[in-house]
Design an enzyme around this catalytic site. Sequence first.
Site, PDB file in Angstrom:
ATOM      1  N   HIS A  18      50.061  49.635  16.821  1.00  0.00           N
ATOM      2  CA  HIS A  18      49.511  48.569  17.388  1.00  0.00           C
ATOM      3  C   HIS A  18      47.939  48.720  17.076  1.00  0.00           C
ATOM      4  O   HIS A  18      47.418  47.782  17.326  1.00  0.00           O
ATOM      5  CB  HIS A  18      49.743  49.206  18.967  1.00  0.00           C
ATOM      6  N   HIS A  41      60.894  41.418  16.991  1.00  0.00           N
ATOM      7  CA  HIS A  41      61.511  42.276  17.696  1.00  0.00           C
ATOM      8  C   HIS A  41      60.753  42.934  18.528  1.00  0.00           C
ATOM      9  O   HIS A  41      59.994  44.038  18.553  1.00  0.00           O
ATOM     10  CB  HIS A  41      61.988  43.331  16.463  1.00  0.00           C
ATOM     11  N   SER A  91      54.209  45.486  21.766  1.00  0.00           N
ATOM     12  CA  SER A  91      53.198  44.765  21.082  1.00  0.00           C
ATOM     13  C   SER A  91      53.024  43.270  21.791  1.00  0.00           C
ATOM     14  O   SER A  91      52.066  42.538  21.415  1.00  0.00           O
ATOM     15  CB  SER A  91      53.946  44.514  19.774  1.00  0.00           C
ATOM     16  N   GLU A 109      63.890  39.022  21.376  1.00  0.00           N
ATOM     17  CA  GLU A 109      64.318  40.208  21.683  1.00  0.00           C
ATOM     18  C   GLU A 109      65.935  40.021  21.828  1.00  0.00           C
ATOM     19  O   GLU A 109      66.158  38.945  22.498  1.00  0.00           O
ATOM     20  CB  GLU A 109      63.671  40.675  22.920  1.00  0.00           C
ATOM     21  N   ASP A 134      68.357  36.521  17.722  1.00  0.00           N
ATOM     22  CA  ASP A 134      68.069  37.408  16.600  1.00  0.00           C
ATOM     23  C   ASP A 134      66.615  37.001  16.001  1.00  0.00           C
ATOM     24  O   ASP A 134      66.621  35.935  15.681  1.00  0.00           O
ATOM     25  CB  ASP A 134      69.412  37.226  15.677  1.00  0.00           C
ATOM     26  N   GLY A 135      65.972  38.182  15.802  1.00  0.00           N
ATOM     27  CA  GLY A 135      64.769  37.979  15.241  1.00  0.00           C
ATOM     28  C   GLY A 135      64.621  37.499  13.560  1.00  0.00           C
ATOM     29  O   GLY A 135      63.805  36.789  13.155  1.00  0.00           O
ATOM     30  N   ASP A 155      59.399  44.462  13.443  1.00  0.00           N
ATOM     31  CA  ASP A 155      59.359  45.733  13.654  1.00  0.00           C
ATOM     32  C   ASP A 155      60.808  46.011  14.417  1.00  0.00           C
ATOM     33  O   ASP A 155      61.105  46.110  15.491  1.00  0.00           O
ATOM     34  CB  ASP A 155      58.349  45.894  15.066  1.00  0.00           C
TER      35      ASP A 155
END
Length: 272
Positions: A18, A41, A91, A109, A134-135, A155
């Site tokens: 971060h 994510h 994030s 997410e 799905d990222g 991430d």
Amino acid sequence: MNYRHAFHAGGFGDCMKHALLLWLLRALQRKPAPLFVLDTHAGAGSYDLASEPATRTGEWRAGIARLLDEPPVVLADYVAQVRSLGLYPGSPVITRALLRPDDRMVCCELHPDDAAELRRRFAGDRQVAVHHRDGWEAVGALLPPKERRGLMLIDPPYEDPQEFAALARGLATGWQRFRTGVFAAWYPIKQRAQLRQFLADLQQSGIRDIVTAELCLREPVDPTRLNGCGLLVVNPPYRFEQEAPAMLAALLDRLGDREPGEAISVRRIVDE
Ligand SMILES: C[S@@+](CC[C@H](N)C(=O)[O-])C[C@H]1O[C@@H](n2cnc3c(N)ncnc32)[C@H](O)[C@@H]1O
């Protein structure tokens, strides 16, 4: 999907990710043109460090708790954001706090509970879209953005050893579609051997301009522990390589326990 970020929120991996994320956002916002952010994510958005999952691991006590008092100057911006945002921010919440009126963010997410929590948080926010999706698939579907300027934070949870291969593929797909985008991918460092193939794959991928920033709290030999972490940045903004070392050094100074093998590095693995 077993991974829940609530167990790890505020740990040293989050602090590193971060703090550098904030630096990258500020760097990209030096130009007035609108910015697009894709958080592939995204997690739940914010976390109660007094909750049962966070208390059970206590990771935040060796992480963000050590930065809150008299934060080092180079981490002051990050710590000020954490203080001002209430519950410990993930994030998407950190990024949202920085968006200017013409910037926008898409968060992906896959866990239904976390996606629902994120949706509630950003309900009615015209600058933020939350996708329960799905990222990895989003990297192909959502790039390039209409703004033509963007930061993609990747991430994943690394529950599955194949996730490094998925990351290499995701970065290649994303870069093919959006070559000027800044891609920032967080990765765990448990053992060096795990990373070698991943970094070698990237060096063969054709992607240009890649830098890794790493923070190791100890020699990465025990595969059952998170011994360190890295952020791989494609197309790093101006001065990332010059300024990241001081941030990593400040993190190591506060979060490290002076164990053998502790180290930081900022390394260019592929030229521009
Ligand atoms: C490390 S956490 C994200 C933390 C968040 N980026 C932060 O810094 O606050 C990883 C998240 O990815 C989610 N996830 C796992 N597989 C996914 C996928 N294929 N697409 C999107 N999200 C996924 C998990 O449910 C988890 O919430």
